[in-house]
Write a protein that holds these residues in place. Sequence first.
Motif, short mmCIF file in Angstrom:
data_model
loop_
_atom_site.label_atom_id
_atom_site.label_comp_id
_atom_site.label_asym_id
_atom_site.label_seq_id
_atom_site.Cartn_x
_atom_site.Cartn_y
_atom_site.Cartn_z
N GLY A 58 3.03 6.56 -7.29
CA GLY A 58 2.22 7.45 -8.13
C GLY A 58 0.83 6.88 -8.37
O GLY A 58 0.50 5.79 -7.91
N GLU A 59 0.02 7.66 -9.10
CA GLU A 59 -1.39 7.32 -9.26
C GLU A 59 -1.61 5.99 -9.98
O GLU A 59 -2.47 5.20 -9.61
CB GLU A 59 -2.11 8.44 -10.01
CG GLU A 59 -2.37 9.65 -9.13
CD GLU A 59 -3.45 10.55 -9.70
OE1 GLU A 59 -4.49 10.03 -10.14
OE2 GLU A 59 -3.24 11.77 -9.71
N ILE A 86 6.77 10.06 -0.12
CA ILE A 86 5.48 10.74 -0.23
C ILE A 86 5.55 12.09 0.50
O ILE A 86 5.13 13.13 -0.03
CB ILE A 86 4.35 9.87 0.36
CG1 ILE A 86 4.17 8.60 -0.47
CG2 ILE A 86 3.04 10.66 0.44
CD1 ILE A 86 3.37 7.52 0.24
N TYR A 92 -0.75 3.10 -7.74
CA TYR A 92 -1.76 2.95 -6.68
C TYR A 92 -3.05 2.37 -7.23
O TYR A 92 -3.73 1.59 -6.55
CB TYR A 92 -2.01 4.30 -6.00
CG TYR A 92 -2.93 4.17 -4.80
CD1 TYR A 92 -2.56 3.42 -3.70
CD2 TYR A 92 -4.18 4.79 -4.79
CE1 TYR A 92 -3.39 3.28 -2.61
CE2 TYR A 92 -5.02 4.67 -3.70
CZ TYR A 92 -4.62 3.90 -2.61
OH TYR A 92 -5.45 3.77 -1.53
N TRP A 127 0.83 -1.20 0.00
CA TRP A 127 0.00 0.00 0.00
C TRP A 127 0.87 1.26 0.00
O TRP A 127 0.68 2.17 -0.81
CB TRP A 127 -0.92 -0.04 1.23
CG TRP A 127 -1.77 1.15 1.46
CD1 TRP A 127 -2.83 1.58 0.72
CD2 TRP A 127 -1.68 2.09 2.56
NE1 TRP A 127 -3.40 2.71 1.28
CE2 TRP A 127 -2.70 3.04 2.41
CE3 TRP A 127 -0.82 2.20 3.66
CZ2 TRP A 127 -2.90 4.10 3.30
CZ3 TRP A 127 -1.01 3.23 4.56
CH2 TRP A 127 -2.03 4.18 4.37
N HIS A 172 -5.72 8.34 -4.33
CA HIS A 172 -4.29 8.65 -4.26
C HIS A 172 -4.04 10.06 -3.71
O HIS A 172 -3.17 10.25 -2.84
CB HIS A 172 -3.66 8.50 -5.65
CG HIS A 172 -2.18 8.66 -5.66
ND1 HIS A 172 -1.57 9.84 -6.00
CD2 HIS A 172 -1.18 7.80 -5.35
CE1 HIS A 172 -0.25 9.70 -5.90
NE2 HIS A 172 0.01 8.47 -5.50
N ALA A 174 2.93 1.53 -3.27
CA ALA A 174 2.07 1.89 -4.39
C ALA A 174 1.70 3.36 -4.33
O ALA A 174 1.66 4.05 -5.36
CB ALA A 174 0.81 1.01 -4.38
N LEU A 175 1.46 3.87 -3.11
CA LEU A 175 1.17 5.30 -2.95
C LEU A 175 2.36 6.14 -3.39
O LEU A 175 2.21 7.15 -4.09
CB LEU A 175 0.83 5.60 -1.49
CG LEU A 175 -0.61 5.35 -1.04
CD1 LEU A 175 -0.71 5.50 0.48
CD2 LEU A 175 -1.57 6.32 -1.73
N ALA A 176 3.57 5.71 -2.98
CA ALA A 176 4.78 6.46 -3.32
C ALA A 176 5.06 6.37 -4.81
O ALA A 176 5.67 7.27 -5.40
CB ALA A 176 5.98 5.92 -2.53
#
Lengths: 138, 129
Positions: A55-56, B121, A59, A48, B52, A51-53
């Motif tokens: 990019g869209e 992030i 993710y 998770w 996202h 996948a967030l790091a």
Amino acid sequence: MASQPVRTRPLSPHLTAWKWGPHMLVSILHRATGDGMAVVGTIVFVWWLAALAGGEATYAGFVDTFTVSGGGLNILGYIIGIGVSWAFFQHMASGIRHLVLDTGAGFELKTNKAFAILTLVFSILATIAFWAYLLVGK
Amino acid sequence: MGNGTPLGQVRGLGPAHEGTHHWWHQRLTAGGNLLLVLWFVVSIARLPGYDHATLTAWISSFWVAIPLALLVLSVFYHFRLGLQVAIEDYSHGPGRIAWIVLLNAFTLVAGAIALFSIFSIAFSAGAAA
């Protein structure tokens, strides 16, 4: 040594020798939920975050694995979501029970049994409340 | 506590060269986990959405990135200790060493990915927004 026949040796009484009680179930569940979260929970959690790091698009791949096209969770999403959340609540409750037992308290038979049952009741109610809030309450 | 050297008697660790640190660290991280994972579960439940943009904006906050990184440290150390006990209970013989090495590798690799992702992030969301 090798020529001697293998003799079955007497084993100490294990799981089959005892009358089952809630304390035994809670003890086993503490290990099972802890190890389960350590493997399944960690993989999903790290996936998770990565996948967030990423990019869209990355993710979206993570989300697609656990959801139907309408946006709700699919079977896998529900199994892992409810499973990991119940495992957390159960492991947390029986973990607090262990911290109390570590002080030397709560070993009286009735207290011990009641506390063990309480962790099971708590984890089921907390899981229902958590998902009721997510799906209905919000 | 045996009859070793005077220093060894004071340390009281015996031939294992270690005492209760495994047990004690499991308890310390249990306390950390209790606070941090409860915060995480409540925060996730209260988020307005799970797309996202919402999630990266949430993680890029000072008040989320730091506790989330602390959660990774506390939880991953805790599960490393817990899985070690499971391996020691059920794996006998030479395979045990392989399982322990695998466990350390799993913990470190997963922890490194998690921490790098959080900081990635947190540090890039400002530029993207």
